[in-house]
Design an enzyme around this catalytic site. Structure first.
Site, PDB file in Angstrom:
ATOM      1  CD  GLU A   1      -2.983  -1.369   2.089  1.00 46.03           C
ATOM      2  OE1 GLU A   1      -3.211  -0.383   2.803  1.00 46.03           O
ATOM      3  OE2 GLU A   1      -3.594  -2.446   2.195  1.00 46.03           O
TER       4      GLU A   1
ATOM      5  CG  HIS B   1     -15.315  -7.756   6.521  1.00 45.02           C
ATOM      6  ND1 HIS B   1     -14.963  -7.062   7.650  1.00 45.02           N
ATOM      7  CD2 HIS B   1     -14.281  -7.610   5.658  1.00 45.02           C
ATOM      8  CE1 HIS B   1     -13.768  -6.508   7.469  1.00 45.02           C
ATOM      9  NE2 HIS B   1     -13.340  -6.822   6.261  1.00 45.02           N
TER      10      HIS B   1
ATOM     11  CD  GLU C   1      -8.876  -6.747   9.268  1.00 40.69           C
ATOM     12  OE1 GLU C   1      -9.145  -6.126   8.239  1.00 40.69           O
ATOM     13  OE2 GLU C   1      -7.744  -7.256   9.485  1.00 40.69           O
TER      14      GLU C   1
ATOM     15  CG  HIS D   1      -9.055  -5.511   1.148  1.00 40.64           C
ATOM     16  ND1 HIS D   1      -9.247  -4.154   1.162  1.00 40.64           N
ATOM     17  CD2 HIS D   1      -9.791  -5.997   0.117  1.00 40.64           C
ATOM     18  CE1 HIS D   1     -10.072  -3.826   0.176  1.00 40.64           C
ATOM     19  NE2 HIS D   1     -10.428  -4.922  -0.460  1.00 40.64           N
ATOM     20  CD  GLU D   2      -5.426  -5.076   4.624  1.00 41.56           C
ATOM     21  OE1 GLU D   2      -6.220  -5.933   5.019  1.00 41.56           O
ATOM     22  OE2 GLU D   2      -5.794  -3.976   4.181  1.00 41.56           O
TER      23      GLU D   2
ATOM     24  CD  GLU E   1      -6.448  -2.912   0.317  1.00 44.24           C
ATOM     25  OE1 GLU E   1      -7.005  -1.862   0.630  1.00 44.24           O
ATOM     26  OE2 GLU E   1      -5.886  -3.651   1.165  1.00 44.24           O
TER      27      GLU E   1
ATOM     28  CD  GLU F   1      -8.068   0.892   2.881  1.00 43.24           C
ATOM     29  OE1 GLU F   1      -9.107   0.230   2.906  1.00 43.24           O
ATOM     30  OE2 GLU F   1      -6.994   0.479   3.323  1.00 43.24           O
TER      31      GLU F   1
END
Ligand code: NOJ
Ligand code: CA
Length: 691
Positions: free
Chosen positions: A177, A402, A404, A472-473, A491, A497
């Site tokens: 990122e 989701h 996380e 993501h990540e 991602e 974001e």
């Protein structure tokens, strides 16, 4: 007399030394003779390869070798046992993708090597020459008395033929990122670039870059270095400058174990790839990375559905609501989810992502307490998971789960089966995963072998339960989506974001004009486009640095089978430009990369599967520019109804991002039109066939 820079002399000397008395030079050329790879051993039996594009040297003589634990290095004293060439040509179908059919056409050269002295190890290298690039991988055959190989270093070199212009991000072992940097190769400074970002955790141990890294040579050749089929191995970063114009593989290791890779024999490494094109657009059109992966092992994946989605998401990044229940501003409530479902159902949007639905978010950024707290089956008390799923199904909107993990990977691993079984029992077919933070177990990195295997384990578990994964990540994409078509998107870049909260001014207008030629070559991107309230009234110090037309264009330019309409429903209500998001397709019959330059602009047209409708998107960087579009790609003899969304006359990403002009007209394959794109601007056109 013209002075020759010292570093060029040194390179020439090194290459000359490398070229002395080659034993044999097996060479393989691509099907149309566009690219060729030559292999040779120098006088000491060290292996080298060299890549040419026509008569132009694309990669100069570069060495290959390995360092192991408990074994001598493998890098010299070799002889060629055999060199075998094999042509290959197949056409395969993508279950979803940038195009329906893909031609995989190459010539392969297998070079079988053996050490001339004890321990007389054997070592094979596969080279593939394609018209859009080259690739090679190593094979370590089975060996009597040795069952496992521990790799301390892979030393694959990429000797550049000049001080190219480069688009790169630092090789952060925990993140992709970062903002892209544009410099000459000799000016790459990954440590300094890493220090400029606003990330929570980084690990940049040396001057190295992540792949794909894209370059343009002095004579206008475009090169992008990456890898394909990253399986049970560490991610390859590219270390810069141990010798002039030299890049060398630097694998992401494990501090826990002190090595880079541990593998049982026999095995093959991922492919080392170089995409090669005369025009920048050729890089985006190349399907080299997916072609180098194994065919689909999942069979029919009709449960993987390309779609647009909304989410209880942007409101958290704007601080309007929170992920955790204790905050008192919990976003993931049954009522809020139903509001989004109603909005999606009314606007041709098939999915809803709900973040913050499960217990554990109170500690997710706590460096110590985040381990063992996330629970992937238990909702907060104000969220009725079953009811949200039921309501969504009634309205034709699928819930996207989701997970996380806060990078507490062992905690997630322990719950994988239960979590995915829950999804299957509810008929949920997609999940967004996340890995924010330093990896637990400590000593592992996001991009090391242990995590590569974790990400794969998740894909395999998900496939068993008919679930598609948007990570993501993540680990970077390397074309695995061909083998596991439930790897829908990821991602792995600085996403939208950052515009909501980064303290460095957000993504600059040129961001996606670089991403299209770098990260996007690796695979689908969950960038989450579609911000309409661009000045972000909730965030006085932040703003999205594009015009509204540019946000629309991202649905076409940035490829993903899932595309978020990320803004709040109330920001879309009553907006004529939102019609484009309702209309735009997500799955493509074909893709044409019409024009572009890395970091400046890009124009892509995609034809929707099933309908035959076309969508064209163009984005520019901070510069205003003219774009002339030639519509000769439209089917001859047919008329198309066009809806054009372009920057208004006063549009500017900073001062006037919302100035947009919407026009309708009729177009056919003789049409040609010029448009002005504003600073940070864009253009989109939807073209529906008139029956
Ligand atoms: C980082 C992801 O990129 C973002 O989309 C998500 O909202 C947060 N993690 C929380 O999971
Ligand atoms: Ca992220």
């Amino acid at each position: 007399m013209k002075k020759i820079p010292l570093f060029l002399l040194t390179t020439a000397a090194l290459i000359f030394a490398g070229c002395q008395a080659p034993v044999e030079n097996p060479t393989v050329s691509s099907p149309s003779n566009v690219n060729s790879i030559e292999f040779f051993l120098d006088a000491s039996g060290s292996p080298y390869y060299r890549v040419k594009h026509g008569e132009t040297v694309a990669v100069d003589s570069s060495a290959m070798g390995f360092d192991f634990q408990g074994q001598p290095p493998l890098k010299s004293g070799l002889k060629i046992l055999r060199a075998t060439e094999r042509p290959f040509d197949e056409t395969w179908e993508m279950p979803w993708g940038e195009q329906r059919t893909v031609r995989n056409h190459y010539n392969e050269l297998l070079v079988e090597l053996e050490e001339t002295e004890a321990p007389n190890r054997k070592w094979n290298i596969y080279f593939r020459a394609y018209d859009d690039g080259i690739a090679f991988r190593y094979e370590f055959p089975a060996r009597e008395g040795v069952d496992t190989l521990i790799i301390l270093d892979e030393n694959t070199e990429f000797q550049l033929a000049g001080d190219h212009d480069c688009w790169w991000i630092p090789a952060d072992y925990d993140s992709y990122e970062h903002l892209y940097n544009t410099t000459k190769f000799s000016e790459i400074d990954a440590i300094a670039a890493g220090a400029r970002n606003s990330l929570g955790h980084t690990s940049i141990p040396q001057n190295a870059v992540h792949t794909p890294v894209t370059m343009k040579s002095g004579d206008g050749l475009y090169l992008s270095f990456h890898e394909a089929a990253l399986t049970d191995y560490a991610s390859m970063t590219l270390k810069v400058g141990e010798a002039p114009l030299l890049m060398a593989s630097e694998l992401v290791g494990s501090d826990r174990f002190g090595y880079k890779v541990k593998r049982a024999l026999p095995f093959r490494t991922p492919w080392r790839t170089v995409q090669i094109a005369d025009k920048a657009t050729g890089l985006i059109a190349s399907r080299l990375i997916v072609n180098l992966n194994e065919p689909n092992v999942l069979g029919d994946v009709d449960w993987v559905k390309p779609m647009k989605y909304v989410g209880i998401w942007w409101e958290m990044h704007l601080d309007r609501s929170k992920w955790d229940y204790a905050s008192g501003k919990h976003g993931a409530t049954t009522e809020n989810a139903k509001r989004y479902i109603d909005f999606a159902a009314a606007n041709n949007i098939g999915g809803l992502l709900v973040e913050g639905w499960n217990t554990g978010w109170e500690y997710w950024t706590d460096p110590v307490k985040r381990e063992g707290v996330f629970d992937f089956v238990t909702p907060y008390p104000d969220y009725d998971l079953q009811e949200v799923v039921r309501y969504g199904k009634e309205k034709g909107v699928e819930l996207i789960m989701h997970h996380e993990t806060s990078a507490s990977v062992e905690t997630y691993d322990q719950q994988l089966d239960t979590a995915y079984a829950l999804m299957e029992s509810l008929g949920i077919h997609a999940v967004k995963t996340g890995y924010v933070g330093k990896i637990i177990p400590r000593g592992e990195y996001h991009h090391g072998q242990w995590m590569v295997n974790h990400y794969r384990r998740v894909l395999e578990t998900a496939a068993r339960h008919k679930v598609a994964v948007n990570a993501h990540e993540p680990i970077k994409p390397t074309g695995i989506r061909r083998t596991y078509p439930n790897a829908i998107a990821r991602e792995g870049l600085r996403g939208q974001e950052f515009n909501a909260w980064s303290n460095d001014g957000g993504n600059p207008p040129e961001h996606l004009s670089i991403v299209a030629f770098t990260r996007m070559l690796a695979g689908p991107i969950d960038f989450t486009p579609g911000v309409f309230e661009i000045s972000l009234r909730d965030k006085p110090n932040n703003q999205v640095n594009t015009t509204l037309a540019h946000q629309l264009a991202l649905y076409v330019v940035v490829y993903s089978p899932i595309q978020m309409a990320c803004d709040l429903p109330e920001n879309y209500e009553g907006q004529p430009a939102f019609q484009f998001i309702r209309d735009v397709g997500v799955d493509w019959e074909q893709t044409l990369v019409l024009d572009g330059e890395v970091g400046d602009f890009v124009t892509i047209a995609r034809q929707e599967k099933g309908t035959g409708n076309w969508f064209l998107g163009c984005i520019t960087d901070e510069d205003r520019r003219e774009a002339t579009i030639d519509f000769s790609f439209l089917e001859a003899g047919k008329k198309y109804r066009a809806a054009i969304y372009r920057d208004g006359p006063n549009a500017h990403y900073r001062d006037n991002p919302l100035d947009i002009a919407i026009e309708e007209g009729e177009m056919d394959h003789n049409s040609s039109l010029s448009f002005t794109l504003a600073e940070g601007g864009g253009l989109v056109i939807s073209l529906k066939r008139v029956e």
